[in-house]
Structures are given as structure tokens and as C-alpha cells.
Design an enzyme around this catalytic site. Sequence first.
Site, PDB file in Angstrom:
ATOM      1  N   GLY A 166       1.035  -1.096  -0.269  1.00 35.08           N
ATOM      2  CA  GLY A 166      -0.105   0.028   0.025  1.00 35.08           C
ATOM      3  C   GLY A 166       0.657   1.207   0.010  1.00 35.08           C
ATOM      4  N   ASN A 183       1.448   2.985  -2.558  1.00 35.80           N
ATOM      5  CA  ASN A 183       0.588   4.067  -3.453  1.00 35.80           C
ATOM      6  C   ASN A 183      -0.391   4.560  -2.700  1.00 35.80           C
ATOM      7  OD1 ASN A 183       1.731   4.428  -6.264  1.00 35.80           O
ATOM      8  ND2 ASN A 183       2.186   2.055  -5.912  1.00 35.80           N
ATOM      9  N   ILE A 229      -7.257  -9.273 -11.901  1.00 39.08           N
ATOM     10  CA  ILE A 229      -7.940  -8.697 -13.036  1.00 39.08           C
ATOM     11  C   ILE A 229      -9.629  -8.816 -12.892  1.00 39.08           C
ATOM     12  CG2 ILE A 229      -8.153  -9.141 -15.601  1.00 39.08           C
ATOM     13  CD1 ILE A 229      -5.253  -9.657 -15.618  1.00 39.08           C
ATOM     14  N   ASN A 261      -5.704   3.008 -12.904  1.00 39.40           N
ATOM     15  CA  ASN A 261      -4.852   2.049 -12.308  1.00 39.40           C
ATOM     16  C   ASN A 261      -3.446   2.705 -12.520  1.00 39.40           C
ATOM     17  OD1 ASN A 261      -3.633  -0.689 -11.650  1.00 39.40           O
ATOM     18  ND2 ASN A 261      -3.263  -1.003 -13.687  1.00 39.40           N
ATOM     19  N   HIS A 292       0.374   1.324 -13.356  1.00 41.13           N
ATOM     20  CA  HIS A 292       1.077   0.183 -13.811  1.00 41.13           C
ATOM     21  C   HIS A 292       2.745   0.549 -13.636  1.00 41.13           C
ATOM     22  CE1 HIS A 292       1.959  -3.632 -15.574  1.00 41.13           C
ATOM     23  NE2 HIS A 292       2.862  -3.101 -16.442  1.00 41.13           N
ATOM     24  N   GLU A 336     -11.988  -3.130 -20.405  1.00 40.65           N
ATOM     25  CA  GLU A 336     -11.894  -4.866 -20.615  1.00 40.65           C
ATOM     26  C   GLU A 336     -10.690  -5.445 -20.939  1.00 40.65           C
ATOM     27  OE1 GLU A 336     -13.341  -2.529 -22.452  1.00 40.65           O
ATOM     28  OE2 GLU A 336     -12.997  -3.280 -24.656  1.00 40.65           O
ATOM     29  N   ASP A 347      -4.537  -3.696 -18.730  1.00 42.01           N
ATOM     30  CA  ASP A 347      -3.496  -2.506 -18.986  1.00 42.01           C
ATOM     31  C   ASP A 347      -3.701  -1.935 -20.148  1.00 42.01           C
ATOM     32  OD1 ASP A 347      -2.364  -3.035 -16.448  1.00 42.01           O
ATOM     33  OD2 ASP A 347      -1.151  -4.576 -17.445  1.00 42.01           O
ATOM     34  N   GLU A 394      10.297   7.879  -8.144  1.00 41.50           N
ATOM     35  CA  GLU A 394      10.285   8.760  -9.219  1.00 41.50           C
ATOM     36  C   GLU A 394       8.989   8.904  -9.960  1.00 41.50           C
ATOM     37  OE1 GLU A 394      14.016   8.272 -11.246  1.00 41.50           O
ATOM     38  OE2 GLU A 394      15.310   8.196  -9.604  1.00 41.50           O
ATOM     39  N   ALA A 395       8.362   7.878  -9.961  1.00 40.74           N
ATOM     40  CA  ALA A 395       7.035   7.914 -10.824  1.00 40.74           C
ATOM     41  C   ALA A 395       5.613   7.773 -10.373  1.00 40.74           C
ATOM     42  CB  ALA A 395       7.191   6.984 -12.201  1.00 40.74           C
TER      43      ALA A 395
HETATM   44  C1  GAR Z   1       3.202  -0.903  -7.733  1.00 41.07           C
HETATM   45  O1  GAR Z   1       4.581  -0.895  -8.148  1.00 41.07           O
HETATM   46  C2  GAR Z   1       2.130  -0.903  -8.539  1.00 41.07           C
HETATM   47  O2  GAR Z   1       2.546  -0.261  -9.746  1.00 41.07           O
HETATM   48  C3  GAR Z   1       2.124  -2.436  -8.890  1.00 41.07           C
HETATM   49  O3  GAR Z   1       2.179  -3.090  -7.835  1.00 41.07           O
HETATM   50  C4  GAR Z   1       2.993  -2.373  -6.837  1.00 41.07           C
HETATM   51  C5  GAR Z   1       2.191  -2.169  -5.640  1.00 41.07           C
HETATM   52  O4  GAR Z   1       2.844  -1.450  -4.317  1.00 41.07           O
HETATM   53  N1  GAR Z   1       0.894  -2.787  -9.736  1.00 41.07           N
HETATM   54  C6  GAR Z   1       0.850  -3.929 -10.582  1.00 41.07           C
HETATM   55  O5  GAR Z   1       1.898  -4.533 -10.955  1.00 41.07           O
HETATM   56  C7  GAR Z   1      -0.360  -3.815 -11.263  1.00 41.07           C
HETATM   57  N2  GAR Z   1      -0.349  -4.588 -12.485  1.00 41.07           N
HETATM   58  P1  GAR Z   1       2.037  -0.932  -3.289  1.00 41.07           P
HETATM   59  O6  GAR Z   1       1.226  -1.979  -2.635  1.00 41.07           O
HETATM   60  O7  GAR Z   1       3.323  -0.533  -2.482  1.00 41.07           O
HETATM   61  O8  GAR Z   1       1.326   0.262  -3.734  1.00 41.07           O
END
Ligand code: GAR
Length: 200
Positions: free
Chosen positions: A13, A15, A93, A108, A110, A148, A151, A179-180
Site C-alpha cells: 500500500g 501507493n 484482473i 490503475n 502500472h 476490459e 492494462d 520517481e514516478a
Molecule cells: C506497485 O508497483 C504497482 O504499480 C504495482 O504493484 C505495486 C504495488 O505496490 N501494480 C501492478 O503491478 C499492477 N499490474 P504498493 O502496494 O506498495 O502500492
Amino acid sequence: MKARIAVLVSGGGTNLQALIDAQSSVLKSGEIALVISNRSKAYALERAKNAGIETAVITKKMCGSQEEFERKLIETLEEKNIDLIVLAGFMTILSPLFTSRYPRRIINVHPSLIPSFCGEGFYGLKVHEAALEYGVKVTGATVHFVNEIPDGGEIIAQKAVYIKADDTAETLQKRVMEEAEWILLPESAEMVSKAIIEER
Ligand code: GAR
């Protein structure tokens, strides 16, 4: 009134934390009203609780099938009058049953520059392993609308991150987040929330 945001999580978590922190800065048009996890032990749930945000745990196991799982998600989101769904490390998904209900209302994050290293099977560390294995010198993160196609929805924002010669999947994952992802996701949530409240 602010747009009501639900953040869907599965893991650490970070993000989600970036979104929580952004509520006192860039995220002005939306408020996180609910955090839903499909894993009962996800640390993201602690982050939500620490911030005083309501949480729900909905697992596929609990529901018996993907269809019931998605129905339960929809029911919970509707009960809470959610306007925007943010997938932040949500590692499952969603089928068209779910995505078709919320056009341009699900975003989302990615951890690559879509269309590279994305789609089914590319999640978490696997994305960075694939980028290193291929030998690309630049990667990054993408925030996109969810439709649908896994990504495959319209891109909202992207940011590039350089790969270093001594990167491991772990060091690269951390730098792409710092950084992103943690910058792009709150900015994008703000953009979409603003558009939602302007449409009212
Ligand atoms: C993040 O890097 C996110 O972009 C990726 O999982 C990680 C979750 O980290 N998501 C995917 O790969 C989705 N296809 P977090 O739980 O620390 O936010």
C-alpha cells in the site's frame, strides 16, 4: 463536494499512502472514502486505519467465484456512493462485468511504460524482472483508465525512469515508485476527480 474515491489494494500500500498524503496537497478535488483489500493481511489496511479511513476486506475465497467477488465489490462501492475507483497495487484482473459498469471511472497504476511489460501476468516485481531481462535502459510508470483489456485502457499519465547497470528488480521497483508512481497516481486521481465534480 469532493469526488468520493475508493482505493483497491492487495499488498503493502505505498501507493495508497501517497494518495493519503496527497489529500493535504495535490488531491484537492477527491477524498478517499473507502479502502478495499482482496487480502485480509495486506499492510495497506493498516495504513488506511491509521489515516482513519473505512476499510473492507473482500476475498475471492469468501465469495466463491470471480463473478460473486465482483458483485460484492460493486455492492460495497454503491453502498458508499463511490465516484472514482483507484487500483493501487490491486493484484487481480477485473472482468467486463465490473469494468463496463464504470467507464472512465476506474484508474490503475502500472509500473512500466505501457505498452511495454504489461497485460496478464505482468504485476509487481515481475514487471521489473522482465524489463531487466529484456535489457531496456528506460522504464517508468503509467496511470491509465481501466477497461476490459488488461492494462489496455486510455493512458492518463506516464513518467520515465532510467535503469542503472547495477539495478536489481527490487532497487528498480523502489526507484520507479519514488520517481514516478507516487507522483503520477495522486496527480492523476486529482485530474479525474476534478473532471468528475465539474461534470455534476
Ligand atoms: C506497485 O508497483 C504497482 O504499480 C504495482 O504493484 C505495486 C504495488 O505496490 N501494480 C501492478 O503491478 C499492477 N499490474 P504498493 O502496494 O506498495 O502500492
